[in-house]
Enzyme design. Structure first.
Site, PDB file in Angstrom:
ATOM      1  N   LYS A 157     -11.843  -0.158   4.757  1.00 17.76           N
ATOM      2  CA  LYS A 157     -12.113  -0.911   3.534  1.00 17.76           C
ATOM      3  C   LYS A 157     -13.212  -1.952   3.769  1.00 17.76           C
ATOM      4  O   LYS A 157     -14.326  -1.575   4.055  1.00 17.76           O
ATOM      5  CB  LYS A 157     -10.807  -1.520   3.024  1.00 17.76           C
ATOM      6  CG  LYS A 157      -9.611  -0.537   3.055  1.00 17.76           C
ATOM      7  CD  LYS A 157      -9.742   0.615   2.077  1.00 17.76           C
ATOM      8  CE  LYS A 157      -8.718   1.717   2.314  1.00 17.76           C
ATOM      9  NZ  LYS A 157      -7.322   1.317   2.277  1.00 17.76           N
ATOM     10  N   ASP A 193      -0.777  -7.404   6.786  1.00 16.88           N
ATOM     11  CA  ASP A 193      -1.853  -6.455   6.519  1.00 16.88           C
ATOM     12  C   ASP A 193      -2.942  -7.251   5.808  1.00 16.88           C
ATOM     13  O   ASP A 193      -2.788  -7.651   4.658  1.00 16.88           O
ATOM     14  CB  ASP A 193      -1.321  -5.311   5.642  1.00 16.88           C
ATOM     15  CG  ASP A 193      -2.387  -4.254   5.341  1.00 16.88           C
ATOM     16  OD1 ASP A 193      -3.587  -4.608   5.317  1.00 16.88           O
ATOM     17  OD2 ASP A 193      -2.025  -3.087   5.112  1.00 16.88           O
ATOM     18  N   TYR A 244       0.849  -1.186   0.000  1.00  8.16           N
ATOM     19  CA  TYR A 244       0.000   0.000   0.000  1.00  8.16           C
ATOM     20  C   TYR A 244       0.895   1.250   0.000  1.00  8.16           C
ATOM     21  O   TYR A 244       1.807   1.362   0.829  1.00  8.16           O
ATOM     22  CB  TYR A 244      -0.911  -0.028   1.231  1.00  8.16           C
ATOM     23  CG  TYR A 244      -1.729   1.223   1.372  1.00  8.16           C
ATOM     24  CD1 TYR A 244      -2.745   1.512   0.470  1.00  8.16           C
ATOM     25  CD2 TYR A 244      -1.475   2.136   2.387  1.00  8.16           C
ATOM     26  CE1 TYR A 244      -3.493   2.673   0.582  1.00  8.16           C
ATOM     27  CE2 TYR A 244      -2.225   3.291   2.510  1.00  8.16           C
ATOM     28  CZ  TYR A 244      -3.231   3.557   1.598  1.00  8.16           C
ATOM     29  OH  TYR A 244      -3.953   4.701   1.717  1.00  8.16           O
TER      30      TYR A 244
HETATM   31  C1  LIG Z   1      -6.112   1.777   2.759  1.00  8.11           C
HETATM   32  C2  LIG Z   1      -5.074   0.847   3.197  1.00  8.11           C
HETATM   33  C3  LIG Z   1      -4.264   1.158   4.300  1.00  8.11           C
HETATM   34  C4  LIG Z   1      -4.381   2.474   5.034  1.00  8.11           C
HETATM   35  O1  LIG Z   1      -5.605   2.593   5.686  1.00  8.11           O
HETATM   36  P1  LIG Z   1      -6.368   4.004   5.951  1.00  8.11           P
HETATM   37  O2  LIG Z   1      -7.582   3.563   6.672  1.00  8.11           O
HETATM   38  O3  LIG Z   1      -6.621   4.632   4.631  1.00  8.11           O
HETATM   39  O4  LIG Z   1      -5.443   4.814   6.794  1.00  8.11           O
HETATM   40  C5  LIG Z   1      -3.328   0.218   4.686  1.00  8.11           C
HETATM   41  N1  LIG Z   1      -3.188  -0.948   4.033  1.00  8.11           N
HETATM   42  C6  LIG Z   1      -3.942  -1.271   2.970  1.00  8.11           C
HETATM   43  C7  LIG Z   1      -3.742  -2.576   2.276  1.00  8.11           C
HETATM   44  C8  LIG Z   1      -4.911  -0.380   2.513  1.00  8.11           C
HETATM   45  O5  LIG Z   1      -5.650  -0.699   1.440  1.00  8.11           O
END
Ligand SMILES: *Cc1c(COP(=O)(O)O)cnc(C)c1O
Length: 376
Positions: free
Chosen positions: A194, A169, A97
């Site tokens: 997300k 993640d 990311y």
């Molecule tokens: C969006 C995202 C993040 C960061 O999250 P936010 O809620 O936008 O701060 C981290 N890792 C992945 C894989 C993401 O898609």
């Protein structure tokens, strides 16, 4: 309990009125029962009942000892990096990311952490990147935007004997399809913005810990930094998670249809979807996950076509982010990955013809008709 039941009841919350929906405890502070006595809640930066309910849910979903809710995914990653001391080294997926890379390169590096960005699907490369100072391996799988698959169990076999933590993640697949802690990982992080939230309306983040001692250290950091998830946003996350199973499954079904449509389109050169048997890493994902998710990247024949697609879509929105009920389309090279140097982007295939779709839960016929029209 099975996971679909946990999504709805995993908060394990009861209160005297019998409210079925966990109430929003919109209170910054809580009365002390007496000197040295507490209801368990004193001040909402430390803990709040609504946040605790969603934390319990997320911990149960991932099978962790504890989960901590943050104001965004980046806040969760920021707090996580505070577990490491200056001099520490982290091996990280290179196709990560964009915001995480920006944070590691500009903030963590200034704080004395060093990083090796490696293709974590290449186990030999991972072993080679490890030094005496390596404290953690940070993985995203499938990656953003190239959908590279990393074998989590194999990474754990490399990390464990050396006392290195494995951090995953899990934003893209969520515990509905992938449970990294059960495969041996130590920590899971999420952008709750997300799929967990699921409606493109709230920012949130979580970290989940297998080990209660590490969780306690992380909780100390969380309450001290203060990037905590608000009561209302905690409630929105609780509400979003209730429908996680049906959203994930419907979006995945649509993603298969979209990937197949794109594969057969004359203006599309390549499709990157982890659910295609031709996708590198398909077999690993099939082994370690129960689903392939709903993120699809594809390369069109020219930059002109890319521009036309972004201008013409109507059902899909040209917008950043992912994981919501609405289908979104982005241009990674200038949006999520603008901070990655151009040469490196090109090398990884994040070029001026690459688009990424977060397939939503609309009717697949409408999504495909929209893409068809936009590609013509
Ligand atoms: C969006 C995202 C993040 C960061 O999250 P936010 O809620 O936008 O701060 C981290 N890792 C992945 C894989 C993401 O898609």
């Amino acid at each position: 309990m099975e996971k679909e039941t946990l999504y709805v009841h995993g908060h394990n919350f009861t209160e005297p009125t019998g409210a079925v929906s966990v109430p929003i405890y919109q209170s910054a502070t809580f009365k002390h029962v007496g000197l040295n006595e507490s209801t368990g809640f004193d001040y909402s930066r430390l803990q709040n009942p609504t946040r605790q309910a969603v934390e319990h849910t997320v911990a149960a979903l991932e099978g962790g000892a504890d989960a901590i809710g943050y104001s965004s995914g980046m806040a969760a990653i920021t707090a996580l990096m505070e577990l490491f001391s200056p001099g520490g080294h982290i091996v990280s997926s290179e196709d990560l990311y964009g915001g995480a890379i920006r944070f590691f390169r500009n903030i963590s590096a200034k704080n004395g952490l060093s990083f090796s960005f490696t293709d974590t699907s290449d186990l030999v490369a991972v072993e080679k990147s490890i030094t005496q100072k390596t404290k953690a391996i940070f993985i995203e799988t499938p990656t953003n935007p190239m959908m590279i698959i990393t074998d989590i169990e194999a990474i754990c076999r490399i990390a464990k004997p050396r006392g290195i933590w494995v951090i995953v993640d899990n934003t893209f697949l969520t515990p509905h399809f992938l449970q990294p802690l059960k495969l041996g990982a130590d920590i899971v992080v999420h952008s709750g913005t997300k799929f967990l939230g699921g409606h493109n309306d709230t920012l949130a983040g979580f970290s989940v810990f297998k080990d209660a001692d590490i969780a306690e250290k992380a909780r100390f950091i969380a309450k001290t930094i203060g990037a905590c998830l608000s009561p209302f946003d905690s409630w929105l996350l609780l509400r979003g998670i209730k429908t996680l199973a049906i959203r994930m499954e419907r979006a995945e079904k649509n993603a298969f249809a979209v990937a197949e449509f794109l594969q057969n389109h004359k203006r599309v050169n390549k499709v990157f979807y982890a659910g295609l048997p031709s996708h590198k890493g398909y077999g690993i994902l099939k082994k370690q996950a129960t689903g392939f998710g709903s993120m699809v990247s594809f390369e069109v024949d020219s930059h002109e076509t890319l521009k036309k697609v972004l201008k013409s879509v109507k059902v899909l929105s040209f917008a950043e982010s992912l994981g919501g009920v609405e289908s979104l389309i982005t241009y990674p090279a200038v949006q999520t990955h603008a901070d990655v140097p151009e040469l490196e982007r090109e090398k990884r295939g994040i070029n001026d013809r690459l688009l990424r779709i977060s397939v939503g839960i609309e009717n697949e016929k409408d999504i495909i008709a929209d893409l068809k029209h936009a590609l013509e």
